[in-house]
Write a protein that holds these residues in place. Sequence first.
Motif, PDB file in Angstrom:
ATOM      1  N   MET A 104       0.912  -1.291   0.092  1.00 58.78           N
ATOM      2  CA  MET A 104      -0.027  -0.267  -0.198  1.00 58.78           C
ATOM      3  C   MET A 104       0.916   1.333  -0.136  1.00 58.78           C
ATOM      4  SD  MET A 104      -3.198  -0.685   2.768  1.00 58.78           S
ATOM      5  CE  MET A 104      -2.230  -2.230   3.650  1.00 58.78           C
ATOM      6  N   GLU A 105       1.986   1.247   0.591  1.00 55.83           N
ATOM      7  CA  GLU A 105       2.876   2.539   0.725  1.00 55.83           C
ATOM      8  C   GLU A 105       3.634   2.651  -0.304  1.00 55.83           C
ATOM      9  OE1 GLU A 105       4.531   2.593   4.796  1.00 55.83           O
ATOM     10  OE2 GLU A 105       2.694   3.212   5.376  1.00 55.83           O
ATOM     11  N   GLU A 122      -2.633  -1.955  -6.623  1.00 60.64           N
ATOM     12  CA  GLU A 122      -3.404  -0.684  -6.891  1.00 60.64           C
ATOM     13  C   GLU A 122      -4.738  -0.825  -6.111  1.00 60.64           C
ATOM     14  OE1 GLU A 122      -4.633   2.984  -7.240  1.00 60.64           O
ATOM     15  OE2 GLU A 122      -2.729   2.194  -7.966  1.00 60.64           O
ATOM     16  N   GLU A 123      -5.454  -2.115  -5.919  1.00 56.17           N
ATOM     17  CA  GLU A 123      -6.469  -2.193  -5.249  1.00 56.17           C
ATOM     18  C   GLU A 123      -6.273  -1.951  -3.797  1.00 56.17           C
ATOM     19  OE1 GLU A 123      -8.107  -6.149  -6.011  1.00 56.17           O
ATOM     20  OE2 GLU A 123      -8.291  -5.727  -8.018  1.00 56.17           O
ATOM     21  N   PHE A 128      -6.717   1.302   1.147  1.00 55.54           N
ATOM     22  CA  PHE A 128      -5.735   2.282   2.242  1.00 55.54           C
ATOM     23  C   PHE A 128      -6.107   3.554   2.094  1.00 55.54           C
ATOM     24  CE2 PHE A 128      -1.978   3.602   4.227  1.00 55.54           C
ATOM     25  CZ  PHE A 128      -1.861   2.858   5.321  1.00 55.54           C
ATOM     26  N   ARG A 129      -6.589   4.208   1.109  1.00 50.76           N
ATOM     27  CA  ARG A 129      -6.799   5.646   0.905  1.00 50.76           C
ATOM     28  C   ARG A 129      -8.101   5.694   1.529  1.00 50.76           C
ATOM     29  NH1 ARG A 129      -3.726   5.626  -4.204  1.00 50.76           N
ATOM     30  NH2 ARG A 129      -5.665   4.854  -5.221  1.00 50.76           N
ATOM     31  N   GLN A 130      -9.009   4.490   1.729  1.00 45.87           N
ATOM     32  CA  GLN A 130     -10.353   4.760   2.172  1.00 45.87           C
ATOM     33  C   GLN A 130     -10.444   5.074   3.795  1.00 45.87           C
ATOM     34  OE1 GLN A 130     -13.307   4.410   0.146  1.00 45.87           O
ATOM     35  NE2 GLN A 130     -12.354   3.946  -1.533  1.00 45.87           N
ATOM     36  N   LEU A 131      -9.208   4.645   4.142  1.00 48.35           N
ATOM     37  CA  LEU A 131      -9.200   4.871   5.779  1.00 48.35           C
ATOM     38  C   LEU A 131      -8.931   6.476   6.149  1.00 48.35           C
ATOM     39  CD1 LEU A 131      -6.767   1.946   6.594  1.00 48.35           C
ATOM     40  CD2 LEU A 131      -9.083   1.944   6.600  1.00 48.35           C
ATOM     41  N   THR A 132      -9.417   6.632   7.149  1.00 50.84           N
ATOM     42  CA  THR A 132      -9.399   7.707   7.940  1.00 50.84           C
ATOM     43  C   THR A 132      -7.777   8.071   8.133  1.00 50.84           C
ATOM     44  OG1 THR A 132      -9.705   7.184  10.202  1.00 50.84           O
ATOM     45  CG2 THR A 132     -11.582   7.985   8.738  1.00 50.84           C
ATOM     46  N   PRO A 133      -7.088   9.209   8.303  1.00 45.49           N
ATOM     47  CA  PRO A 133      -5.904   9.495   8.664  1.00 45.49           C
ATOM     48  C   PRO A 133      -5.492   8.709   9.957  1.00 45.49           C
ATOM     49  CG  PRO A 133      -6.809  11.557   8.129  1.00 45.49           C
ATOM     50  CD  PRO A 133      -8.005  10.463   7.888  1.00 45.49           C
ATOM     51  N   LYS A 134      -6.296   8.925  10.782  1.00 47.08           N
ATOM     52  CA  LYS A 134      -6.205   8.126  12.182  1.00 47.08           C
ATOM     53  C   LYS A 134      -6.239   6.671  12.093  1.00 47.08           C
ATOM     54  CE  LYS A 134      -8.142  11.572  15.518  1.00 47.08           C
ATOM     55  NZ  LYS A 134      -9.174  11.677  16.616  1.00 47.08           N
ATOM     56  N   GLU A 135      -6.932   5.947  11.165  1.00 47.98           N
ATOM     57  CA  GLU A 135      -6.980   4.549  10.922  1.00 47.98           C
ATOM     58  C   GLU A 135      -5.648   4.355  10.377  1.00 47.98           C
ATOM     59  OE1 GLU A 135     -11.726   3.700  10.270  1.00 47.98           O
ATOM     60  OE2 GLU A 135     -10.566   4.314   8.757  1.00 47.98           O
ATOM     61  N   GLU A 172     -11.085  -4.452   8.227  1.00 48.07           N
ATOM     62  CA  GLU A 172     -12.199  -4.973   7.676  1.00 48.07           C
ATOM     63  C   GLU A 172     -12.631  -3.744   6.569  1.00 48.07           C
ATOM     64  OE1 GLU A 172     -14.159  -7.585   7.529  1.00 48.07           O
ATOM     65  OE2 GLU A 172     -12.560  -8.609   8.999  1.00 48.07           O
ATOM     66  N   LYS A 173     -12.460  -2.717   6.942  1.00 51.79           N
ATOM     67  CA  LYS A 173     -13.001  -1.559   5.859  1.00 51.79           C
ATOM     68  C   LYS A 173     -12.003  -1.857   4.688  1.00 51.79           C
ATOM     69  CE  LYS A 173     -13.524   3.445   6.244  1.00 51.79           C
ATOM     70  NZ  LYS A 173     -13.065   4.716   7.081  1.00 51.79           N
ATOM     71  N   MET A 174     -10.852  -1.942   5.006  1.00 51.73           N
ATOM     72  CA  MET A 174      -9.883  -2.116   3.527  1.00 51.73           C
ATOM     73  C   MET A 174     -10.101  -3.346   2.946  1.00 51.73           C
ATOM     74  SD  MET A 174      -6.102  -1.528   5.418  1.00 51.73           S
ATOM     75  CE  MET A 174      -5.336  -1.835   4.163  1.00 51.73           C
TER      76      MET A 174
END
Length: 178
Positions: A104-105, A122-123, A128-135, A172-174
């Motif tokens: 991801m990085e 890329e997926e 990873f970009r879907q996460l908030t900065p704190k997550e 899970e969000k990822m």
Amino acid sequence: MEKERKLEEWLLLAKQGDQEAQLAIVTAFRPLVRKLAAQERDYSRRTDLASQLVLGLLEAIRKYPGEDARKFPGFVKTHLTYLLSHYIRKEARQKRIQEKVQVMEGGRSSYQEDFLRGIQAEEIRRAFRQLTPKERLLVRQAAIQQIPWKKLQEAYQCPLSTLYGRYRKALEKMKRGE
């Protein structure tokens, strides 16, 4: 027969907190601890695993029901085998997460990175970009930097269960790609 009697005495004293008895039991079970620790492929981690197994042995002393020492060796072996399987699963899960976060990085694992991994990269970045900065920060600290959960708990100033829950929800969000 004499060994059983000694073990029974040690067990009784160890349950009461006698450190010499606990040390005697740990010494008696050292071959089992070494055998189980030898299952770790990475030699540098074997001593850490052996230390965890010794702590598990002390926990088994405390948790052992009754005072009949004849069943204690089987209880210890079962308890330590459970701890070993938990350790192996945790290490495998940690390795998978670390690999995903490195992708991801934008990290490169090797020149011969397989085609499928390139497609998935890329997926994973998108997830990873879907996460908030704190997550993102929490996932990075827990998975890549492997900061101990107790230190993360102090940094985030919240209960460990809450922090771990946030971490699991972020993963899970990822996975769902929300």
